[in-house]
Design an enzyme around this catalytic site. Structure first.
Site, PDB file in Angstrom:
ATOM      1  N   ARG A  26      29.889  36.726  23.128  1.00  0.00           N
ATOM      2  CA  ARG A  26      28.909  37.747  23.470  1.00  0.00           C
ATOM      3  C   ARG A  26      29.598  39.020  23.986  1.00  0.00           C
ATOM      4  O   ARG A  26      29.454  39.381  25.160  1.00  0.00           O
ATOM      5  CB  ARG A  26      27.958  37.234  24.552  1.00  0.00           C
ATOM      6  N   TYR A  46      28.468  72.108  47.741  1.00  0.00           N
ATOM      7  CA  TYR A  46      27.997  71.621  49.040  1.00  0.00           C
ATOM      8  C   TYR A  46      29.148  71.170  49.926  1.00  0.00           C
ATOM      9  O   TYR A  46      30.053  70.454  49.488  1.00  0.00           O
ATOM     10  CB  TYR A  46      27.034  70.447  48.845  1.00  0.00           C
ATOM     11  N   LYS A  83      22.312  45.494  26.142  1.00  0.00           N
ATOM     12  CA  LYS A  83      21.540  45.700  27.367  1.00  0.00           C
ATOM     13  C   LYS A  83      21.780  47.111  27.903  1.00  0.00           C
ATOM     14  O   LYS A  83      22.748  47.784  27.532  1.00  0.00           O
ATOM     15  CB  LYS A  83      21.934  44.659  28.416  1.00  0.00           C
ATOM     16  N   ARG A  96      25.813  33.223  40.074  1.00  0.00           N
ATOM     17  CA  ARG A  96      24.756  34.180  39.739  1.00  0.00           C
ATOM     18  C   ARG A  96      23.653  33.348  39.082  1.00  0.00           C
ATOM     19  O   ARG A  96      23.101  32.457  39.731  1.00  0.00           O
ATOM     20  CB  ARG A  96      25.312  35.276  38.828  1.00  0.00           C
ATOM     21  N   HIS A 146      28.552  32.232  31.974  1.00  0.00           N
ATOM     22  CA  HIS A 146      29.163  33.564  31.961  1.00  0.00           C
ATOM     23  C   HIS A 146      30.442  33.565  32.783  1.00  0.00           C
ATOM     24  O   HIS A 146      30.509  32.951  33.856  1.00  0.00           O
ATOM     25  CB  HIS A 146      28.185  34.593  32.526  1.00  0.00           C
ATOM     26  N   CYS A 168      26.997  68.139  42.126  1.00  0.00           N
ATOM     27  CA  CYS A 168      25.619  68.277  42.592  1.00  0.00           C
ATOM     28  C   CYS A 168      24.679  67.504  41.670  1.00  0.00           C
ATOM     29  O   CYS A 168      25.104  66.869  40.708  1.00  0.00           O
ATOM     30  CB  CYS A 168      25.231  69.752  42.613  1.00  0.00           C
ATOM     31  N   ASP A 219      22.526  68.579  39.464  1.00  0.00           N
ATOM     32  CA  ASP A 219      22.364  69.115  38.117  1.00  0.00           C
ATOM     33  C   ASP A 219      23.577  69.859  37.591  1.00  0.00           C
ATOM     34  O   ASP A 219      23.547  70.335  36.454  1.00  0.00           O
ATOM     35  CB  ASP A 219      21.179  70.100  38.078  1.00  0.00           C
TER      36      ASP A 219
END
Length: 382
Positions: A226, A272, A42, A138, A170, A319, A321
């Site tokens: 699993r 920043y 997943k 869940r 699970h 930041c 990027d």
């Protein structure tokens, strides 16, 4: 020089070792005796690449491939994966007809899901795994609603529209093997299987264990396990029981090249908010990766990297990027390599180290890496 060590001129890359994936699958398989093994891929195989990882897992002996959502399962079928696939997370109105026709096993936690699955049947019955909520709150039917789910499934079995392929749940606390929650969940699961059998149902594959259960709780193995994170060489137990002690090899190395190196004076603020200031004249390296690529911003002012064989620290805020590394007085140039994390065998930081810096888990560190980072595949086993 190995493929993993070979220099690359890209801005950044995640190097994924398929040999490590196969090694980990084989290692996990050896732990579970006669139980079948499902490799969970997943979230783009936890950031490692769903199609190549699934192929490597099959080569190493995985009986099943597990996906969370239908798009993942369809991606595998479209890529030519013909073996058993289990997909467990669907919402009302999704294209179940295509999934059933493609031979994808599906999950049901409530009678309405049984009805939707039955409505999607054409030439072949839907293969369904009934999910019991054993205490995670869940997915799954709670024990009080379990008989209603069984009755709904039985009606469609008699009509020839579904086939019960398994009963599953699970684990919530398998990363803490001594937690009493594990024993309680096993007991609830066994009871649910007994109830199903009392209705005349063959439970098919009984499956409960995730990575933690596979590695540390043999009583959870039943007919199928699993493992997810362990497939990628990362320990579900973190530093408490490292990958190496489990015989696992981390498969991903995240590396980049400095976009700039500059000298700054004492007192220079960085990034920043100027949350870090240079305590002395310092050399800074600009890494062209940031939270837009998946680096956790919470790891600002502390995440480790390796430059020229030495551990260094990200300073200032990460930041979107880019981020900055303090090199003190070391010599460096634009284009020099910086390793953010890897297996740790050469002294580089690991995904666990980044998880510690960000206050999270290794799962998130690798899974959140974005599409701007190309994946390059190498194979230490060939």
């Amino acid at each position: 020089m190995s493929e993993l060590e070979a220099p690359s001129k890209v801005r950044a890359e995640a190097v994924v070792d398929l040999g490590a994936i196969r090694h980990n699958v084989a290692t996990l398989r050896a732990r579970v005796g006669s139980a079948q093994l499902m490799t969970v891929v997943k979230a783009d195989a936890y950031g490692h690449g769903i199609v190549p990882v699934a192929r490597a897992a099959r080569e190493a002996g995985a009986d099943w491939i597990g996906t969370a959502v239908l798009d993942e399962a369809f991606t595998l079928r479209d890529a030519g994966h013909t073996g058993p696939i289990f997909c467990w997370l669907t919402t009302p109105g999704e294209p179940l007809e295509r999934a059933i026709a493609s031979g994808i096993d599906l999950s049901a936690s409530a009678p309405w899901e049984i009805a939707e699955l039955a409505a999607g049947v054409d030439d072949r019955p839907a293969r369904v795994h009934l999910k019991i909520d054993t205490g995670m709150s869940r997915g799954g039917a709670v024990p009080e609603e379990w008989p209603a789910l069984i009755r709904a499934a039985l009606a469609e079995v008699k009509a020839g529209r579904i086939e019960i392929a398994g009963i599953w749940s699970h684990l919530a606390s398998s990363d803490e093997p001594k937690s009493p929650a594990n024993e309680a969940q096993v007991a609830t699961f066994v009871s649910a299987v007994d109830v199903a059998e009392s209705f005349g149902i063959d439970p098919g594959l009984r499956h409960l264990a995730n990575s933690g259960g596979t590695l540390a709780l043999p009583e959870t193995h039943f007919d199928l396990v699993r493992p997810g994170i362990a497939t990628y060489g990362l320990s579900p137990f973190g530093h408490a029981l490292p990958s190496a002690e489990l015989g696992l090899r981390p498969a991903m190395t995240l590396r980049a090249r400095f976009a700039m190196v500059k000298r700054v004076p004492t007192g220079a603020g960085v990034s920043y908010g100027l949350t870090w200031t240079a305590p002395k004249p310092s050399t800074l390296g600009l890494v062209p990766l940031g939270y837009g690529d998946g680096l956790p911003r919470h790891a600002s002012n502390g995440a480790p990297v390796q430059v020229a064989g030495r551990r260094r620290t990200i300073v200032g805020r990460i930041c979107m990027d880019q981020c900055m590394v303090n090199l003190d007085d070391d010599q460096a140039e634009a284009g020099d390599e910086v390793v953010l994390f890897g297996p740790g065998t050469e002294g580089e930081p690991t995904a666990d180290d980044w998880a510690d810096a960000a206050g999270t888990i290794n799962y998130e560190i690798v899974t959140r890496l974005g599409a701007r980072i190309p994946r390059r595949y190498v194979d230490s086993g060939r």
